[in-house]
Design a protein around this motif. Structure first.
Motif, mmCIF file in Angstrom:
data_model
loop_
_atom_site.group_PDB
_atom_site.id
_atom_site.type_symbol
_atom_site.label_atom_id
_atom_site.label_comp_id
_atom_site.label_asym_id
_atom_site.label_seq_id
_atom_site.Cartn_x
_atom_site.Cartn_y
_atom_site.Cartn_z
ATOM 1 N N VAL A 145 1.029 -4.895 5.679
ATOM 2 C CA VAL A 145 1.269 -3.208 5.539
ATOM 3 C C VAL A 145 0.979 -2.663 4.178
ATOM 4 C CG1 VAL A 145 1.701 -1.476 6.171
ATOM 5 C CG2 VAL A 145 2.515 -3.215 7.555
ATOM 6 N N LEU A 146 -0.294 -1.557 4.317
ATOM 7 C CA LEU A 146 -0.346 -1.334 2.910
ATOM 8 C C LEU A 146 -0.886 0.242 2.735
ATOM 9 C CD1 LEU A 146 -3.883 -3.081 1.786
ATOM 10 C CD2 LEU A 146 -1.256 -4.005 1.709
ATOM 11 N N GLY A 147 0.254 0.916 1.957
ATOM 12 C CA GLY A 147 0.291 2.303 1.648
ATOM 13 C C GLY A 147 1.427 3.064 2.570
ATOM 14 N N ALA A 148 2.605 2.012 2.477
ATOM 15 C CA ALA A 148 4.102 2.954 2.735
ATOM 16 C C ALA A 148 4.822 2.350 1.910
ATOM 17 C CB ALA A 148 4.234 2.461 3.839
ATOM 18 N N ASN A 149 6.232 2.615 2.268
ATOM 19 C CA ASN A 149 7.092 1.797 1.405
ATOM 20 C C ASN A 149 7.673 1.158 2.277
ATOM 21 O OD1 ASN A 149 6.989 2.084 -1.787
ATOM 22 N ND2 ASN A 149 6.457 4.195 -0.560
ATOM 23 N N ASP A 150 8.730 -0.013 2.065
ATOM 24 C CA ASP A 150 9.923 -0.450 2.635
ATOM 25 C C ASP A 150 10.669 0.309 3.013
ATOM 26 O OD1 ASP A 150 11.498 -2.229 4.515
ATOM 27 O OD2 ASP A 150 13.140 -2.464 2.415
ATOM 28 N N GLY A 151 10.980 1.235 4.310
ATOM 29 C CA GLY A 151 12.094 1.736 4.480
ATOM 30 C C GLY A 151 11.441 3.210 5.338
ATOM 31 N N SER A 202 1.215 -11.229 -5.845
ATOM 32 C CA SER A 202 2.826 -11.730 -5.713
ATOM 33 C C SER A 202 3.235 -13.339 -5.028
ATOM 34 C CB SER A 202 3.079 -10.794 -4.522
ATOM 35 O OG SER A 202 2.860 -11.259 -3.869
ATOM 36 N N GLY A 203 1.636 -13.937 -4.500
ATOM 37 C CA GLY A 203 1.529 -15.039 -4.111
ATOM 38 C C GLY A 203 2.800 -14.653 -2.400
ATOM 39 N N VAL A 204 2.493 -13.740 -1.753
ATOM 40 C CA VAL A 204 3.364 -14.152 -0.654
ATOM 41 C C VAL A 204 2.177 -14.177 0.275
ATOM 42 C CG1 VAL A 204 3.761 -12.279 1.005
ATOM 43 C CG2 VAL A 204 5.130 -11.861 -1.349
ATOM 44 N N GLU A 205 2.499 -15.076 1.658
ATOM 45 C CA GLU A 205 1.149 -15.482 2.412
ATOM 46 C C GLU A 205 0.989 -13.978 2.650
ATOM 47 O OE1 GLU A 205 1.383 -19.521 3.932
ATOM 48 O OE2 GLU A 205 2.317 -19.954 2.691
ATOM 49 N N PHE A 206 -0.285 -13.870 3.545
ATOM 50 C CA PHE A 206 -0.222 -13.223 4.628
ATOM 51 C C PHE A 206 -2.084 -14.068 5.494
ATOM 52 C CE2 PHE A 206 -3.532 -10.791 2.854
ATOM 53 C CZ PHE A 206 -3.347 -11.626 1.287
ATOM 54 N N ASP A 207 -2.054 -13.465 6.861
ATOM 55 C CA ASP A 207 -3.340 -13.486 7.212
ATOM 56 C C ASP A 207 -4.413 -11.916 8.137
ATOM 57 O OD1 ASP A 207 -1.175 -12.746 9.195
ATOM 58 O OD2 ASP A 207 -1.398 -14.966 10.199
ATOM 59 N N ALA A 208 -2.925 -11.068 7.745
ATOM 60 C CA ALA A 208 -3.820 -9.829 8.210
ATOM 61 C C ALA A 208 -3.268 -8.902 7.280
ATOM 62 C CB ALA A 208 -3.792 -9.727 9.763
ATOM 63 N N VAL A 209 -4.708 -8.105 7.115
ATOM 64 C CA VAL A 209 -3.998 -6.460 6.108
ATOM 65 C C VAL A 209 -4.143 -5.357 7.132
ATOM 66 C CG1 VAL A 209 -4.999 -5.058 4.687
ATOM 67 C CG2 VAL A 209 -4.920 -6.928 4.051
ATOM 68 N N PHE A 210 -3.104 -4.286 7.100
ATOM 69 C CA PHE A 210 -3.020 -3.099 8.120
ATOM 70 C C PHE A 210 -3.133 -2.482 7.001
ATOM 71 C CE2 PHE A 210 -0.930 -0.088 11.836
ATOM 72 C CZ PHE A 210 -2.029 0.637 11.521
ATOM 73 N N GLY A 211 -4.135 -1.478 6.669
ATOM 74 C CA GLY A 211 -4.006 -0.364 5.564
ATOM 75 C C GLY A 211 -4.232 0.653 6.848
ATOM 76 N N LEU A 212 -3.110 1.758 6.096
ATOM 77 C CA LEU A 212 -2.329 3.446 7.020
ATOM 78 C C LEU A 212 -3.694 3.891 7.143
ATOM 79 C CD1 LEU A 212 0.867 3.145 6.299
ATOM 80 C CD2 LEU A 212 -0.120 1.612 8.207
ATOM 81 N N ASN A 213 -4.337 3.662 6.496
ATOM 82 C CA ASN A 213 -5.988 4.793 6.471
ATOM 83 C C ASN A 213 -6.995 4.221 6.580
ATOM 84 O OD1 ASN A 213 -6.411 5.448 4.283
ATOM 85 N ND2 ASN A 213 -5.577 7.588 3.880
ATOM 86 N N ASP A 214 -7.781 4.431 7.066
ATOM 87 C CA ASP A 214 -9.226 3.336 6.898
ATOM 88 C C ASP A 214 -9.908 3.689 5.388
ATOM 89 O OD1 ASP A 214 -9.432 3.415 9.674
ATOM 90 O OD2 ASP A 214 -11.626 4.618 9.920
#
Lengths: 334, 334
Positions: free
Chosen positions: B181-187, B236-248
């Motif tokens: 998820v791009l565009g937010a902070n955890d929490g 960061s090396g974290v694996e991911f297979d999708a990206v959800f941008g919180l806006n376009d």
DNA sequence: CCTCCAATCTGCAACGATGTATTCAACGCA
DNA sequence: TGCGTTGAATACATCGTTGCAGATTGGAGG
């Protein structure tokens, strides 16, 4: 209801006119008096009534901006720049959308919209120079160099011709020979479309490449226009190895359509645009384009219009500053 | 200089007030008189002085719209829709850019900008509900459902949470399990970012996928923010297979960066956004996103604000209509 | 001590419309 | 004929400022 100058005057123990003088920075006011008034203003939270001020002074401190539609990225970005530049000089900007309709444009030039503003920025799309001169009132007017170029009107010019030639020359320099132009009719010589087309032809000639009218595809200046133009071009069977969209959204629409149909950009077809909107840099592939100098255009237009409004110098000569353009070479046409 | 009511009155041989009455459609006027006045108006080309009218009536027939920057496509498109809807009801819209600064937002809520307008549309980004209530004057105010949701304020709501959940569910449905998820902070739990993040978490939970804070990447809500967030994520090396941008625009920036780095979208990584700006449809690949119902938002906001301004019904209850969202499934995440 | 000038401040009118109260004519009805 | 009522038009004050002309004050100069 609201606090008026009268309330401030009473609180400060001076006349209403003195309060007015303080606010307008009248020269001859004793510091002590000024102090008292300013304190009263702060205490009461007084704010000048701009409507009353406008009525009395005949100035609104607002500038109008007439454009076709804010949802067009180039206009939105230009509007943003103009508003910032105007704000720095103490003016607000009131935007009016003309939807590309002559009637709306005419109305904005003369009607109530005009009365609300001290001067007008105008990006004409439907009206020509004569129409504009006929319709425009006496207040200052500055055209933004899109479609109309007229020696009788103040305007900030885009170097449509030279910039288009530069883009074309760049495409030719990378070995392309069949460059389709999207967004003009063969034979156009006026307006941004015409001037950019001329620039294109000049560059071809300078490089010894023949002009082929079959490569000139008219279309609406929007994304879907560009996409649809590519479809028509492909359907026509005319060969091409590059596409020059006469503005960025057309180019981006074309780019999209090419990719959808399986063409590789820039390997099969190079794509270039005109405007350098923010989006161009982040397209995939990023879009080669030419920046018309948007920020400079905004700044020059604001300075010109406000100088006219404030009557500095009162010289009547038409002014037509020309903004510098810059080629932006990116992935779509390296 | 300009033609006034007095001139018209003299020309028509009636009193000034009668002219005023004709213009304001006062009921009891003899047709013959009305005719005479209208003819005089046409002949002299009279146009009402809006400034004077405003001063006397206390209404400007202008609505303010405070947003961060017109160069952000979603805001430009929303502004365009709002202006059109307002125009249909006889109002103009004056736009003010806050540059995302609390001070600018506060100033727009109370200062001269407020005096120029009868009511305000406000897209708060820096201020919270309490700030807004403290700063706002007495004139009508309608928030546009971006960051703040406050039960005490009129606003048009975006279904941030449900719509984000729908996007996430769609990604999960196509087999993705590691959705960044791009565009937010955890929490985050408030604001569009927070609400959309909650929606994301709900969808994960409903589908039995564990939430991993390492997949939540804060970033600026612009193209370059999205691009840079992807860089950080990859580093960061974290694996991911999708990206959800919180806006376009964030999603598009991310999409661009992924492609630049040689990833295939959607094969390696699916990408989805939020807003459904015009550009999303023409990106390459076109962007899967969710439409928050922009046109409906604009229309409802305009109706709500103008009803407040005109005091129809005078009911004091807070209104918070909710616009319908719609998932737009495109190539980037089929 | 008086005059004169500059510095400082004030009062009144005006910007162009609208709201309120008022006037005036015409009409119906007793 | 006289009175109230309604339609139609008007007069006047007013919104909150600023422009202009005038009033007041405090020395400098003779």
């Amino acid at each position: 209801m609201a606090v008026t100058m009268n309330d401030v005057a009473r609180a400060a123990g001076v006349s209403l006119k003195t309060v007015s003088n303080v606010i307008n920075n009248y020269e001859f006011i004793r510091p002590a008096t000024k102090q008292k008034v300013l304190e009263a203003i702060a205490e009461l939270g007084y704010e000048a009534n701009l409507t009353a001020r406008s009525l009395r002074s005949g100035k609104t401190n607002m500038l109008g901006l007439v454009l076709s539609d804010l949802s067009v990225p180039y206009y939105a970005e230009l509007a943003s720049d103009i508003m910032k530049a105007a704000s720095n000089r103490g003016y607000r900007v009131l935007v009016e959308q003309s939807a590309n309709q002559a009637e709306h444009e005419r109305a904005a030039l003369q009607g109530q919209f005009r009365n609300l503003t001290d001067g007008l920025f105008f990006i004409p799309l439907a009206l020509g120079g004569d129409d504009i001169i006929a319709a425009a009132g006496k207040k200052p007017l500055v055209l933004l160099g899109e479609f109309v170029e007229d020696p009788r009107l103040d305007m900030v010019l885009i170097q449509n011709q030279d910039a288009a030639a530069a883009v074309t020359a760049h495409l030719l320099g990378s070995g392309r020979r069949r460059i389709a132009v999207l967004g003009a009719n063969d034979g156009d010589t006026t307006g941004s479309n015409g001037l950019r087309l001329i620039g294109y032809r000049h560059a071809l000639k300078a490089n010894g490449v023949e002009y082929d009218p079959a490569l000139v595809i008219p279309c609406g200046w929007r994304r879907d226009g560009g996409a649809e133009a590519v479809s028509r071009l492909l359907a026509s069977g005319v060969e091409f190895d590059a596409v020059f969209g006469l503005n960025d959204v057309v180019a981006l629409g074309a780019l999209h359509e090419l990719l959808v149909r399986g063409y590789s950009v820039p390997d099969d077809v190079a794509v270039a645009g005109f405007d350098d909107i923010d989006e161009a840099r982040f397209a995939s592939p990023s879009l080669t384009t030419v920046s018309p100098g948007r920020t400079e255009i905004a700044q020059r237009a604001v300075d010109l219009l406000i100088d006219r409004v404030e009557g500095k110098g009162e010289r009547a000569d038409v002014e037509q500053p020309r903004a510098e353009y810059a080629l932006r070479i990116r992935q779509s046409a390296p």
